[in-house]
Design an enzyme around this catalytic site. Structure first.
Site, PDB file in Angstrom:
ATOM      1  CB  THR A 133      -6.352   4.670 -32.709  1.00  0.00           C
ATOM      2  OG1 THR A 133      -5.832   5.370 -31.537  1.00  0.00           O
ATOM      3  CG2 THR A 133      -5.326   4.063 -33.331  1.00  0.00           C
TER       4      THR A 133
ATOM      5  NE  ARG B 147      -3.785   3.282 -25.089  1.00  0.00           N
ATOM      6  CZ  ARG B 147      -4.109   2.312 -25.967  1.00  0.00           C
ATOM      7  NH1 ARG B 147      -5.431   1.653 -25.406  1.00  0.00           N
ATOM      8  NH2 ARG B 147      -3.731   1.555 -26.618  1.00  0.00           N
TER       9      ARG B 147
ATOM     10  NE  ARG C 189     -13.844   3.021 -24.435  1.00  0.00           N
ATOM     11  CZ  ARG C 189     -12.798   3.001 -25.309  1.00  0.00           C
ATOM     12  NH1 ARG C 189     -12.150   1.821 -25.710  1.00  0.00           N
ATOM     13  NH2 ARG C 189     -12.143   3.858 -25.575  1.00  0.00           N
TER      14      ARG C 189
ATOM     15  CG  ASP D  75      -4.162   7.123 -28.956  1.00  0.00           C
ATOM     16  OD1 ASP D  75      -4.377   8.351 -28.607  1.00  0.00           O
ATOM     17  OD2 ASP D  75      -4.849   6.304 -28.179  1.00  0.00           O
TER      18      ASP D  75
ATOM     19  N   GLY E 293     -12.565   4.077 -29.046  1.00  0.00           N
ATOM     20  CA  GLY E 293     -12.537   5.539 -29.250  1.00  0.00           C
ATOM     21  C   GLY E 293     -12.484   6.034 -30.751  1.00  0.00           C
TER      22      GLY E 293
ATOM     23  CG  ASP F  87      -1.420   3.315 -29.840  1.00  0.00           C
ATOM     24  OD1 ASP F  87      -2.346   3.012 -30.951  1.00  0.00           O
ATOM     25  OD2 ASP F  87      -2.105   3.238 -28.634  1.00  0.00           O
TER      26      ASP F  87
ATOM     27  CG  ASP G  48      -4.608  -1.289 -28.131  1.00  0.00           C
ATOM     28  OD1 ASP G  48      -5.443  -0.931 -27.946  1.00  0.00           O
ATOM     29  OD2 ASP G  48      -3.583  -1.270 -27.328  1.00  0.00           O
ATOM     30  N   GLY G  49      -7.526  -2.527 -28.596  1.00  0.00           N
ATOM     31  CA  GLY G  49      -8.725  -3.327 -28.174  1.00  0.00           C
ATOM     32  C   GLY G  49      -9.631  -3.746 -29.325  1.00  0.00           C
TER      33      GLY G  49
END
Length: 328
Positions: free
Chosen positions: A131, A177, A77, A133, A16, A135, A108-109
């Site tokens: 990101t 997320r 992706r 997020d 993202g 996170d 993370d991905g």
């Protein structure tokens, strides 16, 4: 694996998009030029690596990108990169261009891909936390988080205008997320009546009690912030449950969605991205591989990627307490 002489570095953005990614790319490339390295851009992330969309970058490529949202290297992706055959294609393409090391900007991905690639082929890699997020463990802030919070709060301020005009109850769903960082910050910054996050389940009954108390206090307009991925459901689901219990409320739902990913990065995100971009290049030069560069207590730190993506990072309990106090 032993340290290698780094002469050519490739940078990519993956997953993202997040405001500040362009600033991070710019910092990586300019730092590379400063250390007399050849810099390459990989377009469309790991998919572009497989398709050989790899181009040498010059100063003109990073002119006037600092203030732009999104990522000029594009993002995608890649299901094929998850296969051994796909990663072999990617490795062969890097070798064709003489790439010695990678800087991977993403969540993370994306960082997981860099970690796996290093383990399989020994390609030195440093990840940057890109990101909204927030996170990832190993950094207080991720690139794009501050801008996303600002965007959410600005949108909620506008929603409050109409909520006040019509005595409405708005449920506003924000991204994140499985993490409630944006929600907590948006809740505090927008004076929300309540904030629902994945980390803390609030029973519907308790939310109803809070809304009833606010009605008695003559607070006729209310905004409830809901983090996507919450245990109580999304904003639409929660709004339907509340409507059954409080039919006198004029209830509306707004899902901010990808609005939070766009826009020019804030000054905080520009500075963070710039610091980490330089740290990535310097880390590779000094033999720091398979790590993520982050900032903790305003100092650059390098955290093993495996720890950054698997480590627990939860919202600050004190932030949650403050949000609760201010919503009463």
């Amino acid at each position: 694996m032993e340290n290698k002489t780094i002469k050519r570095i490739a940078v990519l953005t993956s997953g993202g998009d997040a405001p500040g990614m362009n600033a991070a790319i710019r910092a990586v490339v300019r730092a590379g030029f400063y250390y007399n390295l050849e810099m390459f851009g990989i377009y469309r992330g790991y998919e572009g690596m497989i398709q050989n969309e790899i181009k040498k970058l010059e100063s003109k490529n990073i002119a006037h990108v600092l203030e732009r949202g999104g990522t000029f290297l594009k993002s995608a992706r890649s299901a094929e990169f998850r296969t051994e055959e796909g990663r072999k294609k990617a490795y062969d393409n890097l070798k064709k261009h003489g790439i010695d090391a990678l800087v991977v900007i993403g969540g993370d991905g994306s960082l997981t891909g860099a970690h796996l690639f290093y383990k399989e082929y020994g390609i030195p890699a440093i990840g940057l936390p890109g990101t909204i997020d927030n996170d990832l463990a190993g950094t207080d802030l991720t690139i794009g988080f501050d801008t996303a919070c600002n965007t959410a709060i600005q949108a909620i301020d506008k929603i409050r205008d109409t909520a006040t005009s019509h005595d409405r109850l708005f449920f506003v769903e924000v991204m994140g997320r499985d993490a409630g960082f944006i929600a907590i910050n948006a809740g505090i910054g927008s004076a929300a009546a309540a904030t629902l996050i994945p980390e803390k389940k609030m029973p519907i009954e308790r939310l109803i009690e809070r809304l009833k108390a606010r009605t008695k206090a003559m607070k006729t307009s209310n905004i409830v912030i809901v983090a996507e991925g919450g245990k109580s459901g999304g904003a639409t689901e929660i709004a339907e449950k509340i409507k059954k219990q409080l039919p006198y409320y004029d209830i509306k739902v707004t899902i901010l969605g990808h609005l939070q990913r766009g826009g020019a990065p804030s000054s905080s995100d520009r500075v963070l991205a710039s610091k980490l971009g330089v740290a990535a290049v310097e880390g590779l030069i000094h033999g720091k591989y398979d790590v993520m560069a982050g900032v903790i207590n305003n100092k650059v730190v390098y955290t093993p990627i495996a720890k950054a993506i698997l480590g627990d990072k939860e919202v600050d309990e004190d932030d949650f307490r403050v949000a609760k106090i201010l919503s009463t």
